[in-house]
Scaffold this active site. Structure first.
Site, PDB file in Angstrom:
ATOM      1  N   ASN A 210       0.846  -1.195   0.000  1.00 29.23           N
ATOM      2  CA  ASN A 210       0.000   0.000   0.000  1.00 29.23           C
ATOM      3  C   ASN A 210       0.880   1.243   0.000  1.00 29.23           C
ATOM      4  O   ASN A 210       2.112   1.144   0.065  1.00 29.23           O
ATOM      5  CB  ASN A 210      -0.989  -0.026   1.175  1.00 29.23           C
ATOM      6  CG  ASN A 210      -0.279   0.010   2.506  1.00 29.23           C
ATOM      7  OD1 ASN A 210       0.434   0.952   2.829  1.00 29.23           O
ATOM      8  ND2 ASN A 210      -0.452  -1.055   3.292  1.00 29.23           N
ATOM      9  N   ASP A 279      -4.541  -5.763   4.873  1.00 31.59           N
ATOM     10  CA  ASP A 279      -5.716  -6.451   5.417  1.00 31.59           C
ATOM     11  C   ASP A 279      -5.866  -7.853   4.839  1.00 31.59           C
ATOM     12  O   ASP A 279      -6.588  -8.674   5.393  1.00 31.59           O
ATOM     13  CB  ASP A 279      -6.988  -5.646   5.113  1.00 31.59           C
ATOM     14  CG  ASP A 279      -7.117  -4.463   6.054  1.00 31.59           C
ATOM     15  OD1 ASP A 279      -6.604  -4.561   7.183  1.00 31.59           O
ATOM     16  OD2 ASP A 279      -7.705  -3.440   5.651  1.00 31.59           O
ATOM     17  N   LYS A 289       8.432 -17.403  -9.934  1.00 31.77           N
ATOM     18  CA  LYS A 289       7.860 -16.188 -10.522  1.00 31.77           C
ATOM     19  C   LYS A 289       6.707 -16.550 -11.472  1.00 31.77           C
ATOM     20  O   LYS A 289       6.876 -17.420 -12.345  1.00 31.77           O
ATOM     21  CB  LYS A 289       8.958 -15.436 -11.275  1.00 31.77           C
ATOM     22  CG  LYS A 289       8.500 -14.109 -11.790  1.00 31.77           C
ATOM     23  CD  LYS A 289       9.614 -13.369 -12.499  1.00 31.77           C
ATOM     24  CE  LYS A 289       9.025 -12.210 -13.259  1.00 31.77           C
ATOM     25  NZ  LYS A 289       9.714 -11.906 -14.478  1.00 31.77           N
ATOM     26  N   PHE A 323      -4.901   3.690  14.639  1.00 30.61           N
ATOM     27  CA  PHE A 323      -5.169   4.639  13.568  1.00 30.61           C
ATOM     28  C   PHE A 323      -6.298   4.059  12.727  1.00 30.61           C
ATOM     29  O   PHE A 323      -6.453   2.843  12.660  1.00 30.61           O
ATOM     30  CB  PHE A 323      -3.920   4.839  12.697  1.00 30.61           C
ATOM     31  CG  PHE A 323      -3.025   5.933  13.207  1.00 30.61           C
ATOM     32  CD1 PHE A 323      -2.371   5.797  14.421  1.00 30.61           C
ATOM     33  CD2 PHE A 323      -2.855   7.109  12.481  1.00 30.61           C
ATOM     34  CE1 PHE A 323      -1.559   6.809  14.911  1.00 30.61           C
ATOM     35  CE2 PHE A 323      -2.033   8.126  12.953  1.00 30.61           C
ATOM     36  CZ  PHE A 323      -1.389   7.978  14.162  1.00 30.61           C
ATOM     37  N   LYS A 337     -14.364   1.306  15.544  1.00 27.87           N
ATOM     38  CA  LYS A 337     -13.052   0.659  15.703  1.00 27.87           C
ATOM     39  C   LYS A 337     -12.512   0.862  17.111  1.00 27.87           C
ATOM     40  O   LYS A 337     -11.947  -0.035  17.721  1.00 27.87           O
ATOM     41  CB  LYS A 337     -12.057   1.201  14.680  1.00 27.87           C
ATOM     42  CG  LYS A 337     -12.190   0.555  13.326  1.00 27.87           C
ATOM     43  CD  LYS A 337     -11.206   1.089  12.301  1.00 27.87           C
ATOM     44  CE  LYS A 337     -11.676   0.668  10.915  1.00 27.87           C
ATOM     45  NZ  LYS A 337     -11.011   1.378   9.841  1.00 27.87           N
ATOM     46  N   LYS A 341     -11.979  -2.541  19.046  1.00 25.53           N
ATOM     47  CA  LYS A 341     -10.583  -2.980  19.209  1.00 25.53           C
ATOM     48  C   LYS A 341     -10.052  -2.631  20.600  1.00 25.53           C
ATOM     49  O   LYS A 341      -8.863  -2.750  20.862  1.00 25.53           O
ATOM     50  CB  LYS A 341      -9.715  -2.370  18.111  1.00 25.53           C
ATOM     51  CG  LYS A 341     -10.190  -2.767  16.705  1.00 25.53           C
ATOM     52  CD  LYS A 341      -9.139  -2.529  15.650  1.00 25.53           C
ATOM     53  CE  LYS A 341      -9.710  -2.774  14.264  1.00 25.53           C
ATOM     54  NZ  LYS A 341      -8.668  -2.961  13.255  1.00 25.53           N
TER      55      LYS A 341
HETATM   56  N1  CTP Z   1      -4.610  -3.016  11.957  1.00 24.15           N
HETATM   57  C1  CTP Z   1      -3.941  -4.092  12.486  1.00 24.15           C
HETATM   58  N2  CTP Z   1      -3.932  -5.293  11.834  1.00 24.15           N
HETATM   59  C2  CTP Z   1      -4.594  -5.433  10.673  1.00 24.15           C
HETATM   60  C3  CTP Z   1      -5.287  -4.345  10.118  1.00 24.15           C
HETATM   61  C4  CTP Z   1      -5.285  -3.148  10.783  1.00 24.15           C
HETATM   62  O1  CTP Z   1      -3.341  -3.958  13.549  1.00 24.15           O
HETATM   63  N3  CTP Z   1      -4.546  -6.601  10.061  1.00 24.15           N
HETATM   64  C5  CTP Z   1      -4.608  -1.762  12.704  1.00 24.15           C
HETATM   65  C6  CTP Z   1      -3.955  -0.604  11.993  1.00 24.15           C
HETATM   66  O2  CTP Z   1      -2.584  -0.512  12.325  1.00 24.15           O
HETATM   67  C7  CTP Z   1      -4.722   0.588  12.538  1.00 24.15           C
HETATM   68  C8  CTP Z   1      -6.093   0.010  12.816  1.00 24.15           C
HETATM   69  O3  CTP Z   1      -5.942  -1.398  12.887  1.00 24.15           O
HETATM   70  O4  CTP Z   1      -4.201   1.041  13.758  1.00 24.15           O
HETATM   71  C9  CTP Z   1      -7.170   0.341  11.831  1.00 24.15           C
HETATM   72  O5  CTP Z   1      -6.750   0.037  10.534  1.00 24.15           O
HETATM   73  P1  CTP Z   1      -7.724   0.217   9.314  1.00 24.15           P
HETATM   74  O6  CTP Z   1      -7.056  -0.292   8.057  1.00 24.15           O
HETATM   75  O7  CTP Z   1      -8.286   1.591   9.313  1.00 24.15           O
HETATM   76  O8  CTP Z   1      -8.937  -0.713   9.742  1.00 24.15           O
HETATM   77  P2  CTP Z   1      -9.267  -2.226   9.650  1.00 24.15           P
HETATM   78  O9  CTP Z   1      -9.369  -2.768  11.023  1.00 24.15           O
HETATM   79  O10 CTP Z   1      -8.328  -2.903   8.736  1.00 24.15           O
HETATM   80  O11 CTP Z   1     -10.736  -2.164   9.045  1.00 24.15           O
HETATM   81  P3  CTP Z   1     -11.205  -1.778   7.549  1.00 24.15           P
HETATM   82  O12 CTP Z   1     -10.020  -1.868   6.650  1.00 24.15           O
HETATM   83  O13 CTP Z   1     -12.245  -2.795   7.284  1.00 24.15           O
HETATM   84  O14 CTP Z   1     -11.756  -0.368   7.672  1.00 24.15           O
END
Ligand code: CTP
Length: 413
Positions: A210, A279, A289, A323, A337, A341
């Protein structure tokens, strides 16, 4: 971090504009206060434009034309919100007021009302500087812990030569930064910060990634260091230089990040998850490859949610900040969240806004915490440098720490 820059009436008042800019370049918010005499030399507009904040020019509010109760007690609010007070240039008159406890304008009142460290950079005519009254005032101030940036010797605007010329801007800024560092409000804390993206392997040469640059997480690490914390930085692959943290752990995948974070959880008193964690991971990454032979389908599966895992296991005294990157229903999703969380604080990024957030030096965020009634407390931080945002996050963390120590609730119910 916020500094009050007091400008008093001397020919060197124009140099304060450059000092204001130098402080801002370091991500410090500057609240300028001008004495009446200073306004004869430089217009408040100059400082308002540079600092982006209204300039305080009178005891009864910025304009002082329509005094009201808010402006009448503004010096107390400013006194409590600043991390240091810098006066440059400081005239003989200001030194006299400070040394003798007079409080007949905003600056002298602020000096009495603040408990933040104070730095003064005097500038005046050589005879005024050498006058026994001025020297006695300086001795009094030094004895009370005020840091004096002594003037340089040289040709003065009055035509005389000798000590009295405002010290070099760099020397003044260095003293101010030192004073700001004197507030070690994260001393004794171990802060574990995750930063940057994670990468999920597709085949030996390709990955799913990303746009995260790691700048926000690195700014947080730097700010925590400056405020006296022991810092552990667990970082995904980024192209920027890391700050001089006590422990730097480089990871690539979400699973590696999870492992390294979990292994260090017991040491951490504050955990900040600024990383843009992938995610999804590839269910079966290819060993060789992949050849371009036509369309392929990658099967993705969700990664483990590190933040949620920490939230489940965290101890009462640990502070957990997450975040949230959102593109729609920003506040609503972020609050969800925060609760789900089990975080103490969540920093929300509206990543649909151009020019900020991902891969940028700047950010505009909202910090959500819980208040004592269990309701969401929402603090909007207008677009600023990531360094400034980092300090605002730690201001909120320090606030939560104080409430936890007092046994006050911090969660949204
Ligand atoms: N985060 C994490 N582990 C993951 C995904 C996210 O620890 N596998 C943490 C990120 O570091 C951030 C927070 O969760 O502090 C929120 O991340 P975000 O991408 O906004 O949310 P998600 O929980 O992934 O939910 P979504 O993408 O469905 O909005």
């Amino acid at each position: 971090m916020k500094i009050a820059l007091g400008v008093s009436g001397g020919i060197a008042a124009y140099k304060a504009a450059e000092i204001c800019r130098l402080l801002q370049e370091r991500g410090i918010r500057v609240q300028v206060i001008m004495t009446r005499a200073a306004q004869e030399f430089v217009r408040p507009l100059t400082f308002a434009a540079l600092s982006g904040e209204k300039v305080i020019t009178g005891l009864f509010g910025a304009g002082a034309e329509t005094p009201n109760i808010e402006s009448a007690v503004e010096h107390i609010a400013v006194a409590q919100s600043i991390d240091a007070l810098l006066v440059a240039p400081a005239t003989a008159d200001v030194l006299g007021k400070f040394a003798n406890g007079l409080a007949d304008d905003f600056l002298s009142t602020l000096f009495l009302a603040t408990t933040a460290p104070v730095v003064v950079a005097p500038a005046m005519n050589v005879n005024m500087w050498e006058n026994a009254a001025t020297q006695a005032n300086l001795e009094k101030l030094k004895a009370r812990g005020v840091r004096i940036v002594e003037p340089d010797a040289g040709y003065l605007a009055c035509g005389m030569t000798g000590p009295g010329r405002l010290a070099a801007n760099e020397a003044i800024v260095a003293a101010a930064l030192e004073a700001l560092g004197a507030r070690q409000d994260l001393g004794g804390e171990t802060v574990l910060i995750t930063a940057g993206p994670t990468r999920e392997k597709i085949d030996p040469v390709r990955y799913l990634g990303n746009r995260s640059s790691g700048r926000m997480g690195y700014a947080l690490a730097e700010a925590a260091l400056r405020r006296g914390a022991h810092v552990i930085l667990v970082s995904g692959p980024v192209a920027i230089k890391p700050p001089a943290v006590q422990e730097l752990v480089a990871v690539e995948t979400t699973e590696e990040m999870r492992r390294e974070v979990v292994a260090r959880l017991a040491q951490a008193s504050i955990i900040i998850k600024a990383a843009a964690v992938a995610d999804f991971t590839i269910k079966r990454p290819a060993d060789q490859k992949l050849k371009r032979k036509g369309a392929i389908t990658l099967e993705l599966e969700p990664t483990s949610d590190i933040l949620a895992e920490i939230g489940r296991s965290k101890k009462q005294e640990q502070i957990l900040a997450g975040f949230a990157a959102e593109t729609e229903n920003v506040l609503e999703n972020a609050r969800k969240k925060l609760k789900e969380k089990n975080c103490d604080l969540i920093v929300v990024n509206d990543v649909s806004q151009p020019g900020i957030g991902f891969d940028s030096e700047r950010n505009a965020v909202t910090i959500i915490t819980g208040n004592e009634q269990g309701e969401a407390k929402i603090e909007n931080i207008a677009e600023s440098s990531k360094w400034e945002v980092a300090h605002r996050v730690f201001d909120a963390v320090v606030h939560i720490r104080q409430r936890k120590k007092k046994g006050s609730p911090v969660k949204i119910v």
